[in-house]
Scaffold this motif. Sequence first.
Motif, short mmCIF file in Angstrom:
data_model
loop_
_atom_site.label_atom_id
_atom_site.label_comp_id
_atom_site.label_asym_id
_atom_site.label_seq_id
_atom_site.Cartn_x
_atom_site.Cartn_y
_atom_site.Cartn_z
N GLY A 294 0.82 -1.20 0.00
CA GLY A 294 0.00 0.00 0.00
C GLY A 294 0.85 1.26 0.00
O GLY A 294 2.05 1.22 0.31
N ILE A 295 0.22 2.38 -0.35
CA ILE A 295 0.87 3.69 -0.38
C ILE A 295 0.04 4.65 0.47
O ILE A 295 -1.20 4.69 0.32
N GLU A 306 0.62 18.89 -3.65
CA GLU A 306 0.19 17.58 -3.16
C GLU A 306 -1.29 17.30 -3.50
O GLU A 306 -1.68 16.14 -3.69
N ILE A 307 -2.10 18.35 -3.57
CA ILE A 307 -3.50 18.17 -3.97
C ILE A 307 -3.56 17.71 -5.42
O ILE A 307 -4.35 16.82 -5.78
N VAL A 308 -2.71 18.29 -6.27
CA VAL A 308 -2.62 17.83 -7.66
C VAL A 308 -2.16 16.38 -7.71
O VAL A 308 -2.74 15.54 -8.41
N ALA A 309 -1.13 16.07 -6.92
CA ALA A 309 -0.59 14.70 -6.89
C ALA A 309 -1.62 13.70 -6.36
O ALA A 309 -1.65 12.54 -6.80
N GLN A 310 -2.47 14.15 -5.45
CA GLN A 310 -3.46 13.26 -4.83
C GLN A 310 -4.36 12.61 -5.88
O GLN A 310 -4.61 11.40 -5.84
N GLY A 311 -4.86 13.41 -6.82
CA GLY A 311 -5.71 12.85 -7.86
C GLY A 311 -4.96 11.91 -8.78
O GLY A 311 -5.51 10.89 -9.23
N ILE A 312 -3.69 12.22 -9.03
CA ILE A 312 -2.89 11.39 -9.94
C ILE A 312 -2.57 10.04 -9.30
O ILE A 312 -2.68 8.99 -9.95
N ILE A 313 -2.20 10.04 -8.02
CA ILE A 313 -1.83 8.77 -7.40
C ILE A 313 -3.05 7.88 -7.16
O ILE A 313 -2.91 6.65 -7.08
N VAL A 324 -4.27 2.98 -2.17
CA VAL A 324 -3.64 4.27 -1.88
C VAL A 324 -4.55 5.05 -0.94
O VAL A 324 -5.77 5.10 -1.15
N MET A 325 -3.96 5.66 0.08
CA MET A 325 -4.74 6.52 0.99
C MET A 325 -4.02 7.85 1.15
O MET A 325 -2.81 7.89 1.34
N SER A 326 -4.77 8.95 1.04
CA SER A 326 -4.21 10.29 1.19
C SER A 326 -4.71 10.91 2.49
O SER A 326 -5.91 10.89 2.78
N GLN A 339 -6.19 7.44 13.57
CA GLN A 339 -5.81 6.10 13.99
C GLN A 339 -6.81 5.07 13.45
O GLN A 339 -6.42 3.99 12.98
N THR A 340 -8.09 5.42 13.49
CA THR A 340 -9.12 4.52 12.97
C THR A 340 -8.94 4.29 11.48
O THR A 340 -9.06 3.15 10.99
N ARG A 341 -8.62 5.34 10.74
CA ARG A 341 -8.39 5.21 9.30
C ARG A 341 -7.18 4.34 9.00
O ARG A 341 -7.19 3.52 8.08
#
Length: 357
Positions: A294-295, A306-313, A324-326, A339-341
């Motif tokens: 996982g990433i 990073e917001i731009v990268a978030q959609g790409i990853i 993948v989790m952001s 912690q729950t996430r």
Amino acid sequence: MKITYPHMGPLNIALKTMFSGIGVDIIEPPPITNRTLSLGVKYSPEFACLPLKINLGNFIETLEKGADTIIMLGGVGPCRFGYYGEVQREILKDLGFDFKMIIVEPPHGRLADFFKELSEEFPGIGWQPALKSLIFAIQKIFAADKLEKQLLNYRAHENETGLVTKIYDEYTKLLDESQNKKELDEVLHEGILKMKHNANRINDIQIKVAVVGEIYLLLEAFSNMNICKALNELGVEVTKTEYLSDYLKNSAFKLPQKLEFKKNAKGYLERDIGGHGLNTVANTVKYAKKGYDGIIQVFPFTCTPEIVAQGIIAKIGRDMNIPVMSLSYDENTGQAGYQTRLEAFVDLLARKKMKKI
């Protein structure tokens, strides 16, 4: 002159070594706490990102302790980091503090210009002791990063919760106190061996996660709610994709790593978008290809690259079949919810891996 600087991973160890070695008095920034964040939030623009607020809070604390000079890195490009020093200077002046702000531009391969600019701020200091102190400071950065890389592996297998962290903290302090390269190497070697000796637990399912994202959030544990420790304690081996030593190499020298980033990101992102956005995309591809389970992306709320990268990853995750989790952070982020996430994400990775067995 009583100089101070921001926290950022092992930066405190390095700068303390460098300035002490040339006889400059330092005021160490105190550990980052909720008070630090509260001070920064109180006096920062509302939509400034978390690193600016934490740095500002730290500067207020050190100025209160008697510092009269702040050293801060500048920068260029789309990321707002390059303007942090100017903003912080104006805020601190408005608060009535009397100090000098030294903003040093990163060298970007121009080491001679960088050293010339820095030396002008410290007249009367010989170049030989300055170079010796700088080299030893850099050696400490590389040693501290090597120790942490081993921590993020061994802590996932520690025999007793908290034991490997305790060893790591002890040997980080010894690295800080080392007086020469020989002593530094001995401390590093012994620290790694002790962590290894106390990490023999075998996990039923071994999960590996790469943590990508904005460099300050990756380097400063307080800012990311100690995500690597939380993952380790869930039995996950963690690879952080950015270290201070990497930043140093890529800023000081024109190394081929930037070409590697562009190569890995090809097809998803074709240009540098500022900050560490390109790195985030490239590292997601790199560790997905390496077979990681996982990433996780970490970044300050409102960080545009990073917001731009978030959609790409997210697309990379779908294309390469890797979860993948952001996670974005600001002063209102709650520990319990994160912690729950994390627990839910690790459970997802474990169930996905079980299906392959």
